[in-house]
Design a protein around this motif. Sequence first.
Motif, mmCIF file in Angstrom:
data_model
loop_
_atom_site.group_PDB
_atom_site.id
_atom_site.type_symbol
_atom_site.label_atom_id
_atom_site.label_comp_id
_atom_site.label_asym_id
_atom_site.label_seq_id
_atom_site.Cartn_x
_atom_site.Cartn_y
_atom_site.Cartn_z
ATOM 1 N N LEU A 1 55.379 10.107 52.209
ATOM 2 C CA LEU A 1 55.432 11.311 51.372
ATOM 3 C C LEU A 1 54.259 12.236 51.663
ATOM 4 O O LEU A 1 54.420 13.460 51.694
ATOM 5 N N TRP A 2 53.067 11.680 51.891
ATOM 6 C CA TRP A 2 51.887 12.509 52.145
ATOM 7 C C TRP A 2 52.063 13.359 53.397
ATOM 8 O O TRP A 2 51.585 14.501 53.457
ATOM 9 N N LEU A 3 52.772 12.829 54.397
ATOM 10 C CA LEU A 3 52.925 13.544 55.655
ATOM 11 C C LEU A 3 53.812 14.766 55.500
ATOM 12 O O LEU A 3 53.475 15.855 55.973
ATOM 13 N N ARG A 4 54.940 14.606 54.816
ATOM 14 C CA ARG A 4 55.838 15.753 54.672
ATOM 15 C C ARG A 4 55.283 16.777 53.683
ATOM 16 O O ARG A 4 55.493 17.974 53.844
ATOM 17 N N ALA A 5 54.536 16.316 52.669
ATOM 18 C CA ALA A 5 53.956 17.251 51.708
ATOM 19 C C ALA A 5 52.823 18.047 52.336
ATOM 20 O O ALA A 5 52.788 19.284 52.276
ATOM 21 N N THR A 6 51.872 17.355 52.961
ATOM 22 C CA THR A 6 50.740 18.040 53.589
ATOM 23 C C THR A 6 51.170 18.768 54.848
ATOM 24 O O THR A 6 50.721 19.895 55.110
ATOM 25 N N GLY A 7 52.042 18.154 55.644
ATOM 26 C CA GLY A 7 52.481 18.772 56.892
ATOM 27 C C GLY A 7 53.203 20.090 56.681
ATOM 28 O O GLY A 7 53.040 21.032 57.469
ATOM 29 N N SER A 8 53.987 20.172 55.620
ATOM 30 C CA SER A 8 54.690 21.434 55.347
ATOM 31 C C SER A 8 53.732 22.486 54.809
ATOM 32 O O SER A 8 53.884 23.680 55.085
ATOM 33 N N THR A 9 52.717 22.046 54.057
ATOM 34 C CA THR A 9 51.784 22.990 53.444
ATOM 35 C C THR A 9 50.836 23.602 54.466
ATOM 36 O O THR A 9 50.454 24.770 54.341
ATOM 37 N N VAL A 10 50.445 22.847 55.470
ATOM 38 C CA VAL A 10 49.481 23.330 56.467
ATOM 39 C C VAL A 10 49.955 24.637 57.097
ATOM 40 O O VAL A 10 49.199 25.616 57.184
ATOM 41 N N LEU A 11 51.212 24.681 57.535
ATOM 42 C CA LEU A 11 51.731 25.876 58.200
ATOM 43 C C LEU A 11 52.120 26.960 57.206
ATOM 44 O O LEU A 11 51.812 28.139 57.401
ATOM 45 N N SER A 12 52.777 26.582 56.118
ATOM 46 C CA SER A 12 53.255 27.587 55.162
ATOM 47 C C SER A 12 52.102 28.298 54.463
ATOM 48 O O SER A 12 52.151 29.509 54.227
ATOM 49 N N GLN A 13 51.030 27.568 54.139
ATOM 50 C CA GLN A 13 49.879 28.197 53.494
ATOM 51 C C GLN A 13 49.164 29.142 54.440
ATOM 52 O O GLN A 13 48.611 30.161 54.015
ATOM 53 N N LEU A 14 49.144 28.816 55.717
ATOM 54 C CA LEU A 14 48.532 29.712 56.699
ATOM 55 C C LEU A 14 49.281 31.038 56.749
ATOM 56 O O LEU A 14 48.683 32.115 56.692
ATOM 57 N N VAL A 15 50.606 30.961 56.838
ATOM 58 C CA VAL A 15 51.425 32.175 56.881
ATOM 59 C C VAL A 15 51.281 32.961 55.584
ATOM 60 O O VAL A 15 51.129 34.197 55.603
ATOM 61 N N ASP A 16 51.318 32.270 54.446
ATOM 62 C CA ASP A 16 51.188 32.925 53.149
ATOM 63 C C ASP A 16 49.845 33.638 53.021
ATOM 64 O O ASP A 16 49.775 34.789 52.588
ATOM 65 N N THR A 17 48.771 32.958 53.404
ATOM 66 C CA THR A 17 47.422 33.525 53.263
ATOM 67 C C THR A 17 47.233 34.759 54.125
ATOM 68 O O THR A 17 46.721 35.787 53.663
ATOM 69 N N VAL A 18 47.641 34.679 55.379
ATOM 70 C CA VAL A 18 47.476 35.813 56.289
ATOM 71 C C VAL A 18 48.320 36.998 55.844
ATOM 72 O O VAL A 18 47.855 38.146 55.831
ATOM 73 N N THR A 19 49.560 36.740 55.441
ATOM 74 C CA THR A 19 50.471 37.819 55.061
ATOM 75 C C THR A 19 49.977 38.572 53.832
ATOM 76 O O THR A 19 49.902 39.809 53.829
ATOM 77 N N ILE A 20 49.611 37.852 52.783
ATOM 78 C CA ILE A 20 49.231 38.519 51.538
ATOM 79 C C ILE A 20 47.908 39.265 51.682
ATOM 80 O O ILE A 20 47.736 40.366 51.150
#
Length: 253
Positions: A169-188
């Motif tokens: 569970l830790w892999l899919r939770a953290t693994g999905s957040t690593v990329l999505s948070q990067l895109v979210d942070t840069v975009t906003i």
Amino acid sequence: MATYQPAAPPADPPSPFNRMDRAQRLYVGLATLFVSCLLLGDVIGGKAVPTVDWSLGPIALGGPVSVGIIPFPVTFLLTDVVNDFYGRRGAAFLTLLGALMAAFAYGLLVLTAALPAHPDTYFTQAEYQKVFGGSAQLFVASIAAYLIGQMLDIHVFQFWKALTASRHLWLRATGSTVLSQLVDTVTINAIFWRWTAAKDWGWIGAKCGREYAIKLGVAVALTPLIYGLHGLITRGLKIAPAPAEARRGGGAG
């Protein structure tokens, strides 16, 4: 001789709420918390607070950081929980629901900021316009970043879930957040701080680096909470996670 017994009145049909099972009620609760964190993050996101001055290679981690990074990571945590128990469609519906509520709030902010202020008002017109008018612009940037980041998070989460056959569970939770948070942070940051505050790209890039580093730290710190919620739902509420979904272009993992 049998005595007459009046017929009992027909029972009232059960209300729609009473017909909801635990999984449906849980979804409503998770969606409510999700939308609350999303809208609060948008409203308060225009305030920046200082951080301790230190650097990580070329990235200066000291400087202003938006207080919106406090509630926003919770939305990604909740997306992962919904994704795990309700599947890709359940998480996508939650994402679109949040976008609609953000658009609704944006419309109300624009309308109320445009209305003239009474002389006895607590907030002056200029104060209200600066706080909530700026937040209305933040909503535009936030919706764009949110939709891109959330949809990416949903699909990456399901990719890891299928690949690991619902283990780790830790892999899919953290693994999905690593990329999505990067895109979210840069975009906003690129949309809001360049458009509203006219900051230069160097300032924006440094702020993105600071906030992304903090978000990664928060994502790792929230891992025990994800496991706690997962255990509470599976063992406490007796709700089983949804099965891993088939990967696009291939079979199930």
